[in-house]
Design an enzyme around this catalytic site. Structure first.
Site, PDB file in Angstrom:
ATOM      1  N   GLU A  68      35.692  41.888  44.874  1.00  0.00           N
ATOM      2  CA  GLU A  68      36.045  42.974  45.789  1.00  0.00           C
ATOM      3  C   GLU A  68      34.836  43.833  46.085  1.00  0.00           C
ATOM      4  O   GLU A  68      34.049  44.132  45.188  1.00  0.00           O
ATOM      5  CB  GLU A  68      37.086  43.904  45.149  1.00  0.00           C
TER       6      GLU A  68
ATOM      7  N   GLU B  22      42.094  43.867  37.512  1.00  0.00           N
ATOM      8  CA  GLU B  22      41.412  44.968  36.828  1.00  0.00           C
ATOM      9  C   GLU B  22      42.238  45.485  35.647  1.00  0.00           C
ATOM     10  O   GLU B  22      42.702  46.628  35.649  1.00  0.00           O
ATOM     11  CB  GLU B  22      41.127  46.120  37.796  1.00  0.00           C
TER      12      GLU B  22
HETATM   13  C1  GAL Z   1      40.227  48.094  43.215  1.00  0.00           C
HETATM   14  C2  GAL Z   1      41.542  47.345  43.170  1.00  0.00           C
HETATM   15  C3  GAL Z   1      42.065  47.052  44.548  1.00  0.00           C
HETATM   16  C4  GAL Z   1      41.960  48.267  45.425  1.00  0.00           C
HETATM   17  C5  GAL Z   1      40.532  48.733  45.434  1.00  0.00           C
HETATM   18  C6  GAL Z   1      40.293  49.931  46.306  1.00  0.00           C
HETATM   19  O1  GAL Z   1      39.996  48.760  42.039  1.00  0.00           O
HETATM   20  O2  GAL Z   1      41.415  46.162  42.440  1.00  0.00           O
HETATM   21  O3  GAL Z   1      43.403  46.620  44.460  1.00  0.00           O
HETATM   22  O4  GAL Z   1      42.802  49.255  44.928  1.00  0.00           O
HETATM   23  O5  GAL Z   1      40.170  49.088  44.138  1.00  0.00           O
HETATM   24  O6  GAL Z   1      38.946  50.326  46.263  1.00  0.00           O
END
Ligand code: GAL
Length: 660
Positions: free
Chosen positions: A310, A158
């Protein structure tokens, strides 16, 4: 020379939906690794992302390497049939780096340094940071490029840092020289005759730091462009190292959904695999639609299958109040992504942490462990994805409708000193996508420069700034028979944020049949503009129509009484206000129908969504009540093996994947 054939997501999936998530075994003792593997296999996990935040472990002291633990994990994953998405760890430099090299730390707008102790504390412009990042990337590629577990490279995480430091300022000046060539051109583009801002020497130009009053808008706009470009430079430097070492392994870097700071159209062109992180709020009644928007956008950027890098199996921990996912929601939203083109369904993270800032963020294995509902649902989902994998992977569907979006227009429009701070570009985009979603119309996203000719309908929620070439493109689209619907604050400025004569591009005014745009009348919070048949929100306009345009709705009462609220000239529509949600849905539904675009299915109840992917039809019930949905014909649900005739019965938050 023949174009280089790049590997794609298909090379990583090999016909299976990738299922798994970020795996941070360095947070756990070795016994847990074996327990993890057992649970992964039981849940059908076939992919983990390793190393996202492992820099301090891999390079404990400058230039030193400790790969032993990662060797063991790569082998362990391979022995157990789990592929590895291997990350470069460059999103979180080790403490020694900031300590030894303060020049690697980013600086805020008001001159404060951002320190280590969190993450993403790197300056995209720092030569030192870039040197260390390249070195660890080279060594990872050399060590694991040939490892049989490796399926995909994941660069950084990100990308999202801004930097106003001196080193960033030096790079900004170089970037500006490349863009403008001369100070005269820069002074003209930035309109520096205003407020005595004329530059006589490149050295006088800085990043737009804290100022006494409103900043030069074009300087700010260029700084946003520059930031996106610098982050991309960092990403491409790593990508090129990886490509050289492993030309057969695809490369990605995960996007934040609809993040303002990154021109994701531009970035997507550089990636082998487009991936995104998606976290709609389980409590948000529009959560499913917000997810659908990001999925539509990501599929359009990928122009094919994409990767859900994710999502959360349960609650996140970064909202004010963090709600868990009720029973069935994880499955439903995961399959919604698959319906919209995802060939990878992954989570942050595999096992919920016991320490650190994210210990209250869910994992696929929650603190409740194997018996917990979260893992049990993860297990069921894994089995279901395996069941449909062979039928879905690799397939792609195009829609009849495109929603136009451009980061540069967003940046240009989101400045200080504008007519209404209540107008938020992302909110307007969401409102238009919601209208189409609620009308059950499938949508792609496109950039205003893209070839639009395949679409029956193109909608422009808001493109405040448009280049001449983009205006040409829109005009050509309508000339060739396309239907275009535009919202307000479109075509106001050129690429330098210079207001077009007449307050809106003259050719667009002609296209929509606007003779004169007299004044904007932005609306206050809670204020609406009555129009015949609906109420407008957020914005209204004092427009004089051209003789050959048709008024489709007028303002009623108030200062604008009798003036056009919705104007049409042929197949080009202009909405000078934001109709309330139901009204926008009905209007766009009607225009789409006339343009030949049809809902995915007729007679769908509210909160039931139907999505076609290749030959399959996904029907998703986002509601809490069971529903019966008319679906003519005989269908076989790939998830349960049930056969349905002419109607499908869906329980609470249920989903079916139908083959006819
Ligand atoms: C994302 C990030 C992850 C984790 C996640 C939590 O933005 O890439 O590492 O922090 O959020 O929701």
């Amino acid at each position: 020379m023949a174009a280089e054939k790049r590997p794609s997501l298909g090379d990583a999936t090999r016909g299976r939906i990738l299922y798994g998530g970020d795996y941070n075994p360095e947070q756990w003792p070795k016994e847990t690794w074996h327990e993890d593997v057992r649970l992964m296999k039981a849940a059908g996990v076939n992919s983990v992302t390793l190393g996202v935040f492992s820099w301090a472990k891999l390079e404990p002291r400058p230039g030193e390497r400790d790969f032993g633990w990662l060797d063991r994990l790569m082998d362990l994953m391979h022995e157990n049939g789990v592929g590895v998405v291997l990350a470069t760890p460059t999103a979180s430099p080790p403490p020694w780096m900031g300590h030894l090299h303060p020049d690697t730390l980013p600086v805020t707008e008001d001159g404060r340094t951002e320190y280590w102790g969190g993450r993403q504390h790197f300056s995209h412009s720092s030569a030192t940071y870039r040197r260390y990042a390249a070195a660890i990337t080279e060594d990872l590629a050399a060590r694991y490029g040939g490892h049989p577990a490796l399926t995909l490279w994941h660069i950084n995480n990100e990308y999202c840092t801004y930097d106003w430091s001196d080193e960033a300022a030096a790079r900004f000046r170089t970037w500006l020289r490349d863009r403008y060539g001369s100070l005269d051109a820069l002074n003209s583009a930035w309109g520096t005759a205003f407020w005595s801002q004329g530059y006589g020497d490149w050295a006088e130009i800085h990043t737009p730091r804290q100022a006494h009053y409103m900043k030069n808008p074009t300087q700010v706009l260029d700084f946003k462009r520059f930031t996106s470009d610098m982050l991309l430079e960092c990403c491409l430097a790593e990508r090129d190292i990886l490509r050289l070492a492993t030309p057969h392994i695809p490369v990605t870097s995960n996007f934040m959904p609809l993040w303002v700071g990154q021109d994701a159209w531009r970035w997507a062109e550089e990636e082998d695999v487009v991936s995104v992180d998606l976290y709609p709020d389980p409590r948000d009644p529009l959560g499913a639609q917000q997810g659908a928007l990001v999925q539509d956008m990501t599929r359009s950027q990928a122009r094919g299958p994409w990767m859900l890098m994710e999502q959360a199996a349960g609650p996140v921990n970064w909202r004010g109040v963090n709600h868990p996912k009720p029973r069935g929601l994880n499955r439903l939203w995961s399959l919604q992504s698959v319906a919209r083109g995802a060939d990878a369904v992954c989570f942050f993270q595999w096992r919920q942490s016991r320490q650190g800032a994210e210990k209250f963020h869910s994992g696929m294995v929650s603190h409740a462990g194997e018996e917990g509902r979260t893992y049990q649902e993860v297990k069921r989902l894994g089995a279901e994805l395996a069941r449909i994998s062979g039928e879905v992977t690799g397939s792609h569907s195009l829609s009849d409708i495109a929603v136009l979006h451009d980061w540069h227009a967003w940046w240009a429009g989101a400045q200080d000193g504008r007519p209404s701070t209540r107008v938020d570009h992302a909110d307007v985009l969401k409102a238009w996508h919601r209208a189409l979603w609620e009308a059950h119309l499938a949508t792609d996203f496109a950039h205003p420069d893209h070839d639009l000719t395949a679409y029956k309908l193109v909608v422009v929620p808001q493109l405040y700034a448009l280049t001449d070439a983009a205006v040409d493109n829109l005009l050509a689209y309508v000339r060739q028979g396309g239907t275009l619907v535009s919202g307000f604050l479109t075509g106001v400025a050129d690429q330098d944020d210079r207001v077009r004569p007449g307050g809106m591009d003259a050719r667009l005014r002609e296209l929509f049949g606007i003779r004169t745009l007299h004044e904007w009348w932005p609306l206050e919070e809670g204020e609406t503009a009555d129009c015949d048949g609906f109420r407008g929100t957020l914005w209204s306009e004092e427009i004089e129509k051209a003789d050959d345009s048709t008024t489709e709705a007028v303002y009623k009462g108030g200062e604008l009484d009798g003036l056009p609220a919705v104007l049409r000239r042929g197949r080009a529509w202009y909405l000078s206000t934001l109709p309330e949600p139901g009204a926008l849905r009905d209007l766009l539904g009607r225009i789409a129908y006339d343009a030949g675009a049809r809902p995915v299915l007729d007679g769908l109840p509210d909160l039931v969504e139907a999505v076609r992917r290749g030959d399959l039809l996904f029907v998703l019930n986002h509601g809490r009540d069971a529903v019966t949905v008319p679906v003519p014909g005989t269908h076989h649900d790939l998830l349960t093996g049930t056969t349905f005739r002419d109607e499908v019965v869906l329980g609470r938050r249920d989903v079916v994947v139908l083959r006819s």
